[in-house]
Write an enzyme that holds these catalytic residues in place. Structure first.
Site, short mmCIF file in Angstrom:
data_model
loop_
_atom_site.label_atom_id
_atom_site.label_comp_id
_atom_site.label_asym_id
_atom_site.label_seq_id
_atom_site.Cartn_x
_atom_site.Cartn_y
_atom_site.Cartn_z
N CYS A 220 -7.66 -6.18 -11.66
CA CYS A 220 -7.38 -4.85 -11.10
C CYS A 220 -6.07 -4.81 -10.31
O CYS A 220 -5.72 -3.78 -9.75
CB CYS A 220 -8.53 -4.38 -10.23
SG CYS A 220 -8.72 -5.33 -8.72
N HIS B 54 0.83 -1.21 0.00
CA HIS B 54 0.00 0.00 0.00
C HIS B 54 0.86 1.25 0.00
O HIS B 54 0.53 2.25 -0.64
CB HIS B 54 -0.97 -0.01 1.18
CG HIS B 54 -2.31 0.43 0.76
ND1 HIS B 54 -3.29 -0.43 0.36
CD2 HIS B 54 -2.81 1.68 0.60
CE1 HIS B 54 -4.35 0.25 0.00
NE2 HIS B 54 -4.09 1.54 0.13
N ARG C 122 4.09 -9.91 -0.45
CA ARG C 122 4.21 -8.88 -1.48
C ARG C 122 5.06 -7.70 -1.06
O ARG C 122 5.45 -6.88 -1.87
CB ARG C 122 2.81 -8.41 -1.92
CG ARG C 122 1.99 -7.79 -0.82
CD ARG C 122 0.52 -7.66 -1.20
NE ARG C 122 0.18 -6.33 -1.66
CZ ARG C 122 -1.04 -5.93 -1.96
NH1 ARG C 122 -2.06 -6.78 -1.88
NH2 ARG C 122 -1.28 -4.72 -2.35
N ARG D 244 -10.10 2.23 -3.68
CA ARG D 244 -9.71 1.61 -2.41
C ARG D 244 -10.21 2.49 -1.26
O ARG D 244 -9.51 3.41 -0.84
CB ARG D 244 -8.19 1.45 -2.35
CG ARG D 244 -7.63 0.43 -3.33
CD ARG D 244 -6.12 0.41 -3.26
NE ARG D 244 -5.53 -0.80 -3.82
CZ ARG D 244 -4.99 -0.87 -5.03
NH1 ARG D 244 -4.98 0.18 -5.82
NH2 ARG D 244 -4.44 -2.00 -5.45
N ARG E 56 -14.63 -0.41 -3.42
CA ARG E 56 -14.33 -1.63 -2.68
C ARG E 56 -14.50 -1.35 -1.19
O ARG E 56 -14.05 -0.31 -0.71
CB ARG E 56 -12.88 -2.07 -2.97
CG ARG E 56 -12.57 -3.42 -2.34
CD ARG E 56 -11.21 -3.90 -2.72
NE ARG E 56 -10.16 -3.10 -2.09
CZ ARG E 56 -8.87 -3.32 -2.29
NH1 ARG E 56 -8.48 -4.28 -3.11
NH2 ARG E 56 -7.97 -2.58 -1.70
N ASN F 230 -2.31 -8.77 -7.11
CA ASN F 230 -1.29 -8.45 -6.08
C ASN F 230 -1.34 -9.47 -4.95
O ASN F 230 -0.32 -9.97 -4.49
CB ASN F 230 -1.52 -7.06 -5.49
CG ASN F 230 -1.53 -5.98 -6.54
OD1 ASN F 230 -1.05 -6.20 -7.64
ND2 ASN F 230 -2.09 -4.82 -6.22
N ASP F 231 -2.56 -9.74 -4.49
CA ASP F 231 -2.69 -10.71 -3.41
C ASP F 231 -2.73 -12.14 -3.92
O ASP F 231 -2.20 -13.03 -3.28
CB ASP F 231 -3.95 -10.41 -2.59
CG ASP F 231 -3.69 -9.31 -1.59
OD1 ASP F 231 -2.68 -9.41 -0.87
OD2 ASP F 231 -4.46 -8.34 -1.53
N GLU G 45 -8.80 -12.97 -5.04
CA GLU G 45 -7.40 -12.71 -4.73
C GLU G 45 -6.83 -13.70 -3.72
O GLU G 45 -5.70 -13.59 -3.29
CB GLU G 45 -7.21 -11.26 -4.25
CG GLU G 45 -8.15 -10.83 -3.15
CD GLU G 45 -8.03 -9.35 -2.80
OE1 GLU G 45 -7.04 -8.71 -3.20
OE2 GLU G 45 -8.91 -8.83 -2.10
C1 PEP Z 1 -4.85 -6.86 -5.38
O1 PEP Z 1 -4.64 -7.57 -4.40
O2 PEP Z 1 -4.43 -7.13 -6.52
C2 PEP Z 1 -5.61 -5.61 -5.25
C3 PEP Z 1 -5.99 -4.92 -6.30
O3 PEP Z 1 -5.89 -5.17 -4.00
P1 PEP Z 1 -4.82 -4.45 -3.04
O4 PEP Z 1 -3.59 -4.20 -3.85
O5 PEP Z 1 -5.45 -3.22 -2.54
O6 PEP Z 1 -4.62 -5.49 -1.98
MG MG Z 2 -5.73 -7.21 -2.59
#
Ligand code: PEP
Ligand code: MG
Length: 588
Positions: free
Chosen positions: A508, A194, A471, A302, A338, A460-461, A437
């Site tokens: 996303c 983040h 990550r 977000r 979200r 990402n997750d 995710e």
């Molecule tokens: C993800 O996990 O890809 C995502 C878009 O959510 P965040 O990066 O906010 O965890």
């Molecule tokens: Mg995520």
């Protein structure tokens, strides 16, 4: 010191930054108790008063700057701190302790603070526990001022500065981002953390790695951050400096300029298939005007930004204002809000001091929301109130089981009934989607798809949970690989399940913005790609060079590959193919 020490790093935010390092240590103050003669106690009280006035003035000034730069929600982070810094009851207790124990101001302050924090930590009220974070931020500033420890001018460093530290919270990034900080160097918090997302939203170059912060890299050292190639140069010589200055001039385009210059963001493949593009937003304000002009909606908003701007749950009205503002701004374009994705490694210390040995596998996202029903209901209610027909979508993060979707849908139905009874308007058909995710969600996508209106794949997750690679941790970044066949299989399963149930799929995560992956996603049938706004113009152009029929064959071929290296090779061949539009079949 040796010149030109080059250290490889993970790029977090593109661009080149040149400046003096400011090493930010985790604050640990050496405070000793000193006995003060009765005649000098007034001096101690004066020192306390001065530090307090200065802290409040600094916070107010930073607040005003943040409002100008980012908008009203950013101000909330400072409102809470200003309130704490102005607490006269606490201030009077410190003065009383100075007088009673005849001791120095900082020691009395620290002791009073310890009592307060101890009380709050034992409190059952999550609101009170949440205050600890803000109290610590204020007290660090107060103690720094009383001890004469500076961290640069709070209103701005007097020359371009590169902040170096273990990791920075999103709130710190926002606060420092406006104080002549031109780059960030961190030991943790990768491109998908983040912190990384917020730094990128502000367009500040950043890298992550092992730089020997505090040893090789000390405050005052000249540093170059190369956020394009992933490198840090400590103490550069004159020639290197000159080269990088030139490069910075050539490559550094303000991220907003890319959007400003864009004429259209329609992504139409060579064969006419349109891929929907959408924007990921974390910070309101900056990009909205251009996105609206270019007809691009919000694929991922977000909302947890509202939380960490305030370090507490915003109430329903605050949320309603924030959501309806963005929905109205973009109408009739869709806006996907979200629900809070709080917890995990991203915000652990903000959640009232809850300690988790394994936060990424802990209390996060929908789990936090369902366990804090009052807050969750107020968020869903604010979202429904802000909905107008057709353009607001609700997205649930970190779904790992169908029961989480069912519980959310039940809540939404209950709130809809209440709103109807109170004659409050909302979109009866507001669409609700699930983030895919977590591998369990991808593996069960077939029956999750029966419950929701759309899927959004959070790569990402999904990558971190599939590959068991944090990550935010650079030690395992080589395992964190979006191109691993295991990840690709989960993505394929998700898309197939969605389409069999007639619902669309967005990607996303950060992978959505990678040109190399676009032919693969298009080939698998992804309906929408949602990414950082600055990547949209390049992606729209890139997609216009792809033939979706070729891409489909290509995706089938990629799905048969047995390791990430082979996938990467195929992706880069496809990339070259699209770039050069070679004649003949697509990578037979
Ligand atoms: C993800 O996990 O890809 C995502 C878009 O959510 P965040 O990066 O906010 O965890
Ligand atoms: Mg995520």
């Amino acid at each position: 010191m040796r010149e030109n020490i080059r250290i490889k790093a993970v790029p977090v935010s593109r661009g080149i930054a040149i400046g003096r390092a400011q090493v930010m240590r985790d604050p640990s103050f050496q405070i000793v108790r000193r006995s003060i003669p009765a005649g000098r106690l007034k001096d101690e009280i004066d020192r306390l008063d001065t530090a307090s006035q200065k802290t409040i003035a600094e916070l107010e000034s930073t607040r005003n700057k943040a409002v100008r730069a980012i908008g009203e929600p950013a101000a909330n982070i400072f409102d809470a701190q200003i309130m704490i810094a102005s607490d006269s009851e606490f201030h009077d207790s410190v003065i009383e302790r100075i007088r009673r124990d005849k001791i120095n101001a900082e020691y009395a302050y620290q002791e009073t603070l310890a009592d307060t924090i101890d009380r709050l930590e034992r409190s059952k009220d999550p609101y009170l526990r949440q205050m600890i974070h803000d109290i610590r931020a204020v007290s660090e500033r107060m103690l720094s001022l009383m001890l004469g420890i500076g961290d640069g001018d709070r209103n701005g460093f007097d020359r371009p500065t590169i902040l170096a530290g273990r990791i920075f919270s999103p709130g710190q990034v926002m606060a420092y981002g406006k104080r002549n900080v031109v780059g960030f160097l961190t030991e943790e918090g990768g491109p998908t953390s983040h912190m990384g997302l917020i730094i990128r939203s502000l367009g500040i170059p950043a890298v992550m790695g092992d730089f020997g912060i505090g040893e090789v890299l000390t405050t005052g050292t000249e540093v170059i951050i190369d956020g394009i190639n992933g490198e840090v140069i400590i103490n550069p010589d004159a020639e290197t400096m000159q080269n990088y200055r030139r490069m910075r001039q050539q490559k550094q385009r303000h991220p907003l300029n890319v959007l400003r210059r864009a004429r259209s963001l329609k992504a139409i493949c060579r064969d006419g298939r349109q891929i929907q593009l959408a924007a990921n937003l974390e910070i309101p304000g900056t990009y909205e005007e251009h996105l609206v002009r270019l007809g691009v909606g919000v694929g991922l908003y977000r909302t947890e930004f509202l939380y960490f701007a305030k370090q507490a749950f915003p109430d329903e009205e605050e949320q309603y204002r924030a959501y309806s503002r963005i929905v109205e701004r973009f109408a009739p374009l869709p806006v996907t809000l979200r629900t809070f994705d709080l917890g995990g490694d991203k915000y652990a210390d903000h959640l009232g001091g809850i300690h988790e040995d394994n936060p990424a596998l802990g209390w996060r996202g929908i789990r936090v929301s369902l366990d804090s029903k009052k807050f969750y209901q107020s968020q869903l209610r604010a979202m429904l109130r802000a909905s107008t027909p057709g353009n607001l979508k609700i997205l649930i993060p970190m779904v790992s089981d169908s029961s989480e979707i069912v519980a959310t849908l039940d809540l939404i139905e209950k709130i809809k009934r209440e709103l109807k009874r109170s004659r409050i308007a909302f979109d009866e058909h507001v669409r609700v989607g699930a983030m895919i995710e977590v591998p369990s969600a991808a593996l069960c996508a077939d029956y999750l798809a029966e419950l929701v209106d759309f899927f959004s794949i959070g790569t990402n997750d999904l990558v971190q949970y599939t590959m068991a690679a944090d990550r935010s941790n650079h030690w395992v970044s080589k395992y964190y690989n979006a191109t691993h066949p295991a990840v690709l299989r989960l993505i394929q399963m998700t898309i197939q399940a969605a389409h069999e149930n007639g619902i669309p799929v967005t990607v996303c995560g950060e992978a959505a913005g990678q040109k190399e992956l676009a032919p693969f996603f298009i080939g698998l049938g992804v309906d929408e790609l949602s990414m950082s706004p600055t990547l949209l113009p390049g992606m729209a152009q890139w997609i216009s060079a792809i033939n979706s029929v070729d891409a489909k064959r290509f995706a089938t071929r990629v799905m048969r590959l047995t390791n990430a290296k082979k996938v990467q090779r195929a992706l880069s061949e496809a990339y070259d193919y699209v770039k050069n539009q070679k004649k003949g079949g697509w990578l037979q």
